[in-house]
Design a protein around this motif. Structure first.
Motif, PDB file in Angstrom:
ATOM      1  N   LEU A 152     -21.275  -2.552   7.071  1.00 22.44           N
ATOM      2  CA  LEU A 152     -21.117  -3.370   5.866  1.00 22.44           C
ATOM      3  C   LEU A 152     -19.732  -3.203   5.251  1.00 22.44           C
ATOM      4  O   LEU A 152     -19.163  -4.158   4.715  1.00 22.44           O
ATOM      5  CB  LEU A 152     -22.196  -3.004   4.846  1.00 22.44           C
ATOM      6  N   LEU A 153     -19.184  -1.983   5.319  1.00 23.75           N
ATOM      7  CA  LEU A 153     -17.884  -1.730   4.703  1.00 23.75           C
ATOM      8  C   LEU A 153     -16.707  -2.079   5.611  1.00 23.75           C
ATOM      9  O   LEU A 153     -15.646  -2.474   5.116  1.00 23.75           O
ATOM     10  CB  LEU A 153     -17.770  -0.253   4.285  1.00 23.75           C
ATOM     11  N   SER A 154     -16.880  -1.947   6.916  1.00 29.48           N
ATOM     12  CA  SER A 154     -15.756  -2.148   7.833  1.00 29.48           C
ATOM     13  C   SER A 154     -15.063  -3.502   7.671  1.00 29.48           C
ATOM     14  O   SER A 154     -13.825  -3.570   7.651  1.00 29.48           O
ATOM     15  CB  SER A 154     -16.208  -1.954   9.283  1.00 29.48           C
ATOM     16  N   PRO A 155     -15.794  -4.619   7.532  1.00 28.77           N
ATOM     17  CA  PRO A 155     -15.097  -5.905   7.357  1.00 28.77           C
ATOM     18  C   PRO A 155     -14.239  -5.952   6.088  1.00 28.77           C
ATOM     19  O   PRO A 155     -13.193  -6.619   6.077  1.00 28.77           O
ATOM     20  CB  PRO A 155     -16.245  -6.922   7.285  1.00 28.77           C
ATOM     21  N   LEU A 156     -14.664  -5.262   5.031  1.00 29.84           N
ATOM     22  CA  LEU A 156     -13.862  -5.234   3.810  1.00 29.84           C
ATOM     23  C   LEU A 156     -12.554  -4.479   4.046  1.00 29.84           C
ATOM     24  O   LEU A 156     -11.488  -4.904   3.598  1.00 29.84           O
ATOM     25  CB  LEU A 156     -14.647  -4.570   2.676  1.00 29.84           C
ATOM     26  N   VAL A 157     -12.643  -3.354   4.749  1.00 29.12           N
ATOM     27  CA  VAL A 157     -11.453  -2.565   5.043  1.00 29.12           C
ATOM     28  C   VAL A 157     -10.520  -3.349   5.965  1.00 29.12           C
ATOM     29  O   VAL A 157      -9.310  -3.432   5.735  1.00 29.12           O
ATOM     30  CB  VAL A 157     -11.838  -1.218   5.687  1.00 29.12           C
ATOM     31  N   GLU A 158     -11.083  -3.944   7.003  1.00 30.02           N
ATOM     32  CA  GLU A 158     -10.274  -4.701   7.962  1.00 30.02           C
ATOM     33  C   GLU A 158      -9.624  -5.922   7.303  1.00 30.02           C
ATOM     34  O   GLU A 158      -8.473  -6.252   7.588  1.00 30.02           O
ATOM     35  CB  GLU A 158     -11.142  -5.132   9.138  1.00 30.02           C
ATOM     36  N   GLY A 159     -10.382  -6.584   6.411  1.00 27.24           N
ATOM     37  CA  GLY A 159      -9.834  -7.747   5.724  1.00 27.24           C
ATOM     38  C   GLY A 159      -8.653  -7.380   4.852  1.00 27.24           C
ATOM     39  O   GLY A 159      -7.639  -8.088   4.815  1.00 27.24           O
ATOM     40  N   GLN A 160      -8.764  -6.265   4.125  1.00 30.15           N
ATOM     41  CA  GLN A 160      -7.653  -5.849   3.270  1.00 30.15           C
ATOM     42  C   GLN A 160      -6.463  -5.424   4.115  1.00 30.15           C
ATOM     43  O   GLN A 160      -5.311  -5.683   3.763  1.00 30.15           O
ATOM     44  CB  GLN A 160      -8.080  -4.699   2.352  1.00 30.15           C
ATOM     45  N   THR A 161      -6.725  -4.793   5.243  1.00 27.89           N
ATOM     46  CA  THR A 161      -5.646  -4.386   6.132  1.00 27.89           C
ATOM     47  C   THR A 161      -4.905  -5.608   6.661  1.00 27.89           C
ATOM     48  O   THR A 161      -3.676  -5.637   6.716  1.00 27.89           O
ATOM     49  CB  THR A 161      -6.196  -3.568   7.315  1.00 27.89           C
ATOM     50  N   ALA A 162      -5.654  -6.633   7.041  1.00 27.24           N
ATOM     51  CA  ALA A 162      -5.047  -7.851   7.588  1.00 27.24           C
ATOM     52  C   ALA A 162      -4.199  -8.583   6.557  1.00 27.24           C
ATOM     53  O   ALA A 162      -3.240  -9.269   6.912  1.00 27.24           O
ATOM     54  CB  ALA A 162      -6.138  -8.780   8.120  1.00 27.24           C
ATOM     55  N   GLN A 163      -4.544  -8.445   5.281  1.00 24.03           N
ATOM     56  CA  GLN A 163      -3.825  -9.153   4.223  1.00 24.03           C
ATOM     57  C   GLN A 163      -2.724  -8.304   3.587  1.00 24.03           C
ATOM     58  O   GLN A 163      -1.999  -8.780   2.719  1.00 24.03           O
ATOM     59  CB  GLN A 163      -4.809  -9.586   3.136  1.00 24.03           C
ATOM     60  N   LEU A 164      -2.602  -7.065   4.023  1.00 29.75           N
ATOM     61  CA  LEU A 164      -1.667  -6.140   3.388  1.00 29.75           C
ATOM     62  C   LEU A 164      -0.225  -6.584   3.607  1.00 29.75           C
ATOM     63  O   LEU A 164       0.212  -6.761   4.735  1.00 29.75           O
ATOM     64  CB  LEU A 164      -1.870  -4.735   3.954  1.00 29.75           C
ATOM     65  N   ALA A 165       0.495  -6.736   2.525  1.00 27.75           N
ATOM     66  CA  ALA A 165       1.919  -7.073   2.570  1.00 27.75           C
ATOM     67  C   ALA A 165       2.225  -8.145   3.586  1.00 27.75           C
ATOM     68  O   ALA A 165       2.975  -7.908   4.527  1.00 27.75           O
ATOM     69  CB  ALA A 165       2.729  -5.810   2.870  1.00 27.75           C
ATOM     70  N   PRO A 166       1.689  -9.362   3.439  1.00 29.38           N
ATOM     71  CA  PRO A 166       1.910 -10.393   4.456  1.00 29.38           C
ATOM     72  C   PRO A 166       3.363 -10.797   4.619  1.00 29.38           C
ATOM     73  O   PRO A 166       3.739 -11.316   5.658  1.00 29.38           O
ATOM     74  CB  PRO A 166       1.071 -11.573   3.941  1.00 29.38           C
ATOM     75  N   GLY A 167       4.211 -10.530   3.618  1.00 28.18           N
ATOM     76  CA  GLY A 167       5.613 -10.897   3.748  1.00 28.18           C
ATOM     77  C   GLY A 167       6.489  -9.816   4.339  1.00 28.18           C
ATOM     78  O   GLY A 167       7.685  -9.998   4.502  1.00 28.18           O
ATOM     79  N   ALA A 168       5.879  -8.667   4.697  1.00 28.17           N
ATOM     80  CA  ALA A 168       6.694  -7.553   5.172  1.00 28.17           C
ATOM     81  C   ALA A 168       7.315  -7.819   6.525  1.00 28.17           C
ATOM     82  O   ALA A 168       8.406  -7.372   6.823  1.00 28.17           O
ATOM     83  CB  ALA A 168       5.849  -6.276   5.242  1.00 28.17           C
ATOM     84  N   THR A 169       6.589  -8.581   7.376  1.00 28.09           N
ATOM     85  CA  THR A 169       7.114  -8.868   8.702  1.00 28.09           C
ATOM     86  C   THR A 169       6.421 -10.071   9.285  1.00 28.09           C
ATOM     87  O   THR A 169       5.246 -10.304   9.026  1.00 28.09           O
ATOM     88  CB  THR A 169       6.935  -7.653   9.643  1.00 28.09           C
ATOM     89  N   THR A 170       7.092 -10.859  10.075  1.00 24.66           N
ATOM     90  CA  THR A 170       6.525 -12.044  10.693  1.00 24.66           C
ATOM     91  C   THR A 170       5.355 -11.649  11.585  1.00 24.66           C
ATOM     92  O   THR A 170       5.453 -10.734  12.382  1.00 24.66           O
ATOM     93  CB  THR A 170       7.596 -12.760  11.535  1.00 24.66           C
ATOM     94  N   GLY A 171       4.243 -12.374  11.435  1.00 24.15           N
ATOM     95  CA  GLY A 171       3.089 -12.108  12.290  1.00 24.15           C
ATOM     96  C   GLY A 171       2.315 -10.868  11.909  1.00 24.15           C
ATOM     97  O   GLY A 171       1.476 -10.393  12.663  1.00 24.15           O
TER      98      GLY A 171
END
Length: 250
Positions: A152-171
């Motif tokens: 139940l928690l893993s998708p929340l962690v993974e989602g936040q990781t995927a959205q972390l600092a989207p402008g830091a690097t391309t892709g």
């Protein structure tokens, strides 16, 4: 992000008066004001337990409680969720609702190794807002309550990781998602490992942001060259944390 169709047998549906939360946590005036300003109603909506969903308890996870919070404002302080978590001696999953939309939020909560009567509560993770009418899906398949909690928690962690600092690097977002797609021969990351991975990425992202700020302030050419080199190194380390993507240079 998935909204779950909580089993009917787990329905609890009890409205929790705010003053009960205040009593359990010794709420300050500031915390009470926060609840009055941001929280409309607290409902203990479901109780996921061996007797309601037919899964055996584990030492760390005997039950999982689902709380539905009706918000007065779109943004809700995590201090309010933390107070509720402190008042309830079980892992919690929150459904936050506002303006016809809903999102999930939770912090990783585990018994203290030093004192099993106390709980260790981590940072909060949350999904994006979804329409309240979004179709719900059945709970993930699990062998016990502990495994269900991780799923139940893993998708929340993974989602936040995927959205972390989207402008830091391309892709970056795509690479972050790929970082959790382990090769078939590699054992999947545990929830604690995913959280540690996210914390490392947060720290490295803050470092990148600090270097960018220094670069913006610096006027001397030679010093800018040095700072640019630091920035390239930090971004490369961030790329490695995100899953080893092949990025372009500066």
């Amino acid at each position: 992000m998935t909204l779950y169709d909580w089993p009917r047998a787990s329905a609890f549906g009890r409205v929790i008066p705010k003053n009960k939360i205040y009593e359990h946590v010794g709420a300050t005036t500031a915390l009470k004001d926060l609840f009055v300003r941001e929280v409309d109603q607290i409902v203990w909506s479901h109780k996921l337990a061996p007797e309601t969903i037919n899964l055996p308890a584990t030492k760390a996870v005997a039950e999982i409680q689902v709380f539905r919070i009706m918000q007065r404002e779109k943004d809700l302080s995590f201090d309010a969720l933390r107070a509720i978590d402190r008042a309830i001696p079980f892992p919690l999953l929150f459904e936050l609702t506002h303006g016809g939309k809903v999102k999930l939020a939770a912090a990783y909560k585990r018994p203290s190794e030093a004192d099993s009567t106390k709980w260790v509560l981590g940072d909060y993770f949350e999904s994006e807002w979804l329409p309240d009418t979004t179709p719900r899906t059945a709970l993930p398949v699990a062998l016990n309550m502990g495994a269900l909690y991780e799923q139940l928690l893993s998708p929340l962690v993974e989602g936040q990781t995927a959205q972390l600092a989207p402008g830091a690097t391309t892709g970056f977002a795509e690479a972050t998602q790929a970082s959790f797609a382990a090769p078939p021969a590699v054992e999947p990351l545990s929830l604690e490992a995913k959280i540690a991975h996210l914390e490392a990425m947060k720290a490295k992202t803050r470092e990148v942001e600090r270097i960018i700020a220094r670069l913006a302030r610096e006027k001397q050419f030679n010093k800018r060259v040095t700072i640019n080199a630091e920035l390239r190194t930090a971004r490369e380390e961030l790329r490695r944390l995100s899953g080893g993507m092949d990025g372009e240079g500066e």
